[in-house]
Design a protein around this motif. Structure first.
Motif, PDB file in Angstrom:
ATOM      1  N   LEU B  52     -14.470 -15.225  -0.020  1.00 41.41           N
ATOM      2  CA  LEU B  52     -13.710 -14.279  -0.852  1.00 41.41           C
ATOM      3  C   LEU B  52     -13.760 -12.845  -0.330  1.00 41.41           C
ATOM      4  O   LEU B  52     -13.110 -11.958  -0.882  1.00 41.41           O
ATOM      5  CB  LEU B  52     -14.222 -14.320  -2.299  1.00 41.41           C
ATOM      6  CG  LEU B  52     -14.044 -15.662  -3.013  1.00 41.41           C
ATOM      7  CD1 LEU B  52     -14.592 -15.581  -4.432  1.00 41.41           C
ATOM      8  CD2 LEU B  52     -12.570 -16.067  -3.045  1.00 41.41           C
ATOM      9  N   LYS B  53     -14.520 -12.622   0.749  1.00 40.67           N
ATOM     10  CA  LYS B  53     -14.581 -11.286   1.355  1.00 40.67           C
ATOM     11  C   LYS B  53     -13.159 -10.798   1.651  1.00 40.67           C
ATOM     12  O   LYS B  53     -12.315 -11.579   2.083  1.00 40.67           O
ATOM     13  CB  LYS B  53     -15.399 -11.370   2.649  1.00 40.67           C
ATOM     14  CG  LYS B  53     -15.577 -10.051   3.372  1.00 40.67           C
ATOM     15  CD  LYS B  53     -16.445 -10.222   4.616  1.00 40.67           C
ATOM     16  CE  LYS B  53     -16.604  -8.892   5.329  1.00 40.67           C
ATOM     17  NZ  LYS B  53     -15.390  -8.461   6.039  1.00 40.67           N
ATOM     18  N   ASP B  54     -12.885  -9.537   1.407  1.00 35.19           N
ATOM     19  CA  ASP B  54     -11.576  -8.906   1.688  1.00 35.19           C
ATOM     20  C   ASP B  54     -10.482  -9.279   0.691  1.00 35.19           C
ATOM     21  O   ASP B  54      -9.325  -8.896   0.868  1.00 35.19           O
ATOM     22  CB  ASP B  54     -11.073  -9.226   3.108  1.00 35.19           C
ATOM     23  CG  ASP B  54     -12.054  -8.791   4.178  1.00 35.19           C
ATOM     24  OD1 ASP B  54     -12.321  -7.577   4.244  1.00 35.19           O
ATOM     25  OD2 ASP B  54     -12.568  -9.642   4.922  1.00 35.19           O
ATOM     26  N   LEU B  55     -10.836 -10.059  -0.339  1.00 34.40           N
ATOM     27  CA  LEU B  55      -9.806 -10.433  -1.305  1.00 34.40           C
ATOM     28  C   LEU B  55      -9.473  -9.261  -2.236  1.00 34.40           C
ATOM     29  O   LEU B  55      -8.376  -9.188  -2.790  1.00 34.40           O
ATOM     30  CB  LEU B  55     -10.258 -11.653  -2.116  1.00 34.40           C
ATOM     31  CG  LEU B  55      -9.129 -12.536  -2.657  1.00 34.40           C
ATOM     32  CD1 LEU B  55      -8.332 -13.157  -1.514  1.00 34.40           C
ATOM     33  CD2 LEU B  55      -9.686 -13.654  -3.529  1.00 34.40           C
ATOM     34  N   GLY B  57      -8.065  -5.888  -2.911  1.00 30.37           N
ATOM     35  CA  GLY B  57      -6.976  -5.260  -2.149  1.00 30.37           C
ATOM     36  C   GLY B  57      -5.814  -6.214  -1.941  1.00 30.37           C
ATOM     37  O   GLY B  57      -4.777  -5.827  -1.406  1.00 30.37           O
ATOM     38  N   VAL B  58      -5.972  -7.472  -2.341  1.00 23.74           N
ATOM     39  CA  VAL B  58      -4.869  -8.436  -2.289  1.00 23.74           C
ATOM     40  C   VAL B  58      -4.256  -8.476  -3.687  1.00 23.74           C
ATOM     41  O   VAL B  58      -4.958  -8.732  -4.667  1.00 23.74           O
ATOM     42  CB  VAL B  58      -5.384  -9.837  -1.863  1.00 23.74           C
ATOM     43  CG1 VAL B  58      -4.289 -10.879  -1.984  1.00 23.74           C
ATOM     44  CG2 VAL B  58      -5.936  -9.791  -0.441  1.00 23.74           C
ATOM     45  N   SER B  59      -2.967  -8.186  -3.804  1.00 22.79           N
ATOM     46  CA  SER B  59      -2.361  -8.069  -5.141  1.00 22.79           C
ATOM     47  C   SER B  59      -1.906  -9.426  -5.706  1.00 22.79           C
ATOM     48  O   SER B  59      -1.956  -9.646  -6.910  1.00 22.79           O
ATOM     49  CB  SER B  59      -1.169  -7.107  -5.104  1.00 22.79           C
ATOM     50  OG  SER B  59      -0.087  -7.650  -4.370  1.00 22.79           O
ATOM     51  N   HIS B  60      -1.433 -10.308  -4.832  1.00 23.60           N
ATOM     52  CA  HIS B  60      -0.900 -11.596  -5.281  1.00 23.60           C
ATOM     53  C   HIS B  60      -1.480 -12.724  -4.423  1.00 23.60           C
ATOM     54  O   HIS B  60      -1.666 -12.559  -3.216  1.00 23.60           O
ATOM     55  CB  HIS B  60       0.622 -11.628  -5.169  1.00 23.60           C
ATOM     56  CG  HIS B  60       1.327 -10.713  -6.123  1.00 23.60           C
ATOM     57  ND1 HIS B  60       1.289  -9.341  -5.988  1.00 23.60           N
ATOM     58  CD2 HIS B  60       2.071 -10.959  -7.238  1.00 23.60           C
ATOM     59  CE1 HIS B  60       1.995  -8.787  -6.982  1.00 23.60           C
ATOM     60  NE2 HIS B  60       2.483  -9.746  -7.752  1.00 23.60           N
ATOM     61  N   PRO B 133      -3.697 -15.411   0.524  1.00 24.21           N
ATOM     62  CA  PRO B 133      -3.052 -14.141   0.167  1.00 24.21           C
ATOM     63  C   PRO B 133      -1.543 -14.269   0.322  1.00 24.21           C
ATOM     64  O   PRO B 133      -1.064 -14.904   1.267  1.00 24.21           O
ATOM     65  CB  PRO B 133      -3.627 -13.164   1.198  1.00 24.21           C
ATOM     66  CG  PRO B 133      -3.977 -14.022   2.378  1.00 24.21           C
ATOM     67  CD  PRO B 133      -4.391 -15.355   1.814  1.00 24.21           C
TER      68      PRO B 133
END
Lengths: 169, 169
Positions: B52-55, B57-60, B133
């Protein structure tokens, strides 16, 4: 609890056909199909012909494939956009616990169980597990944002750094 | 031929978690998640936390589920938009050979392995098999067309006519 038992079950998927593409080796495949104009052919099994009714008039399809050569244990990955290690679920890497490929393709021609499509990024012979009509009313979100990608997309794609790859979980 | 052998293989998918939604019965589920504002919670297994790292900042997200209650033999179907019998692959019906649900959801909040999302159309407890993403550069096609849907969408949704359902292949 029902939800717990569901999460412990294992499900089976049986290919409905294959996709033929010009990409014979994994390293030949482009990073994203929708940004290429590569044409390929989805060849479905004959018994699925009745399921293709009304597909004429559909301009774009979701092509779901099973990326059978993927590493299913990979939880983090290095993308073509830089040396940073990203969480698998924040990327479209084929290497993921359930390696289901998802690409939007343009439907060019239907000939029986053969569908000519544009925007292919799959390895030749990749098993196809589903096709769905792409409906802009529920699928088009032009203002969606992928934060990490927005920061690196200007840098352009490059070869994945295999030395960094070794560090991922 | 490699492609033929791939198309004959059966693959396994193992849930990465479940989705919790307010919909306890199939008939409660809305026809399309993205047109609802229903909030639900994806609960992933703890071991997937590194993925789930970097998730943020993901809008959808694309939410891929396995609709385990589906009829996998259904090749044609009746939609909520009229009495016509449609080919399954031209619809988003859950009843399809590989019943993989695909919904675009808005990511509201991340709390460890729990993801609060908006736009849910799944039955409570549905197994989640992947999240990806949603990247508008490769996923947003606002001008895509689903021919049969364009002709009927003005009619509004209605209950599926079960007497016609009996006629489908």
């Amino acid at each position: 609890m029902k939800s717990v038992s569901n999460s412990k079950r294992v499900f089976s998927v049986a290919p409905i056909g294959v996709i033929h593409s010009p990409f014979k080796r994994m390293k030949d495949c482009p990073f994203q199909g929708a940004r290429t104009a590569t044409v390929g052919e989805i060849v479905l099994k004959e018994r699925f012909l009745p399921a293709l009714k009304d597909l004429d008039g559909v301009s774009h399809l979701y092509l779901l494939t099973f990326m059978h050569s993927a590493n299913r244990k990979r939880l983090q990955t290095v993308t073509p956009y830089g040396p940073e290690i990203r969480g698998t679920f924040a990327t479209r890497s084929p290497h993921r616990p359930n390696p289901i490929g998802l690409t939007v393709v343009e439907l060019l021609k239907i000939d029986g169980c053969r569908l000519r499509v544009r925007g292919v990024d799959c390895l030749d012979g990749t098993p196809v597990i589903d096709i769905k009509p792409y409906n802009p009313y529920i699928d088009a979100f032009p203002r969606a944002v992928v934060g990490w990608y927005e920061k690196v997309k200007g840098k352009g794609e490059r070869k994945i750094d295999r030395s960094v790859s070794k560090l991922v979980k």
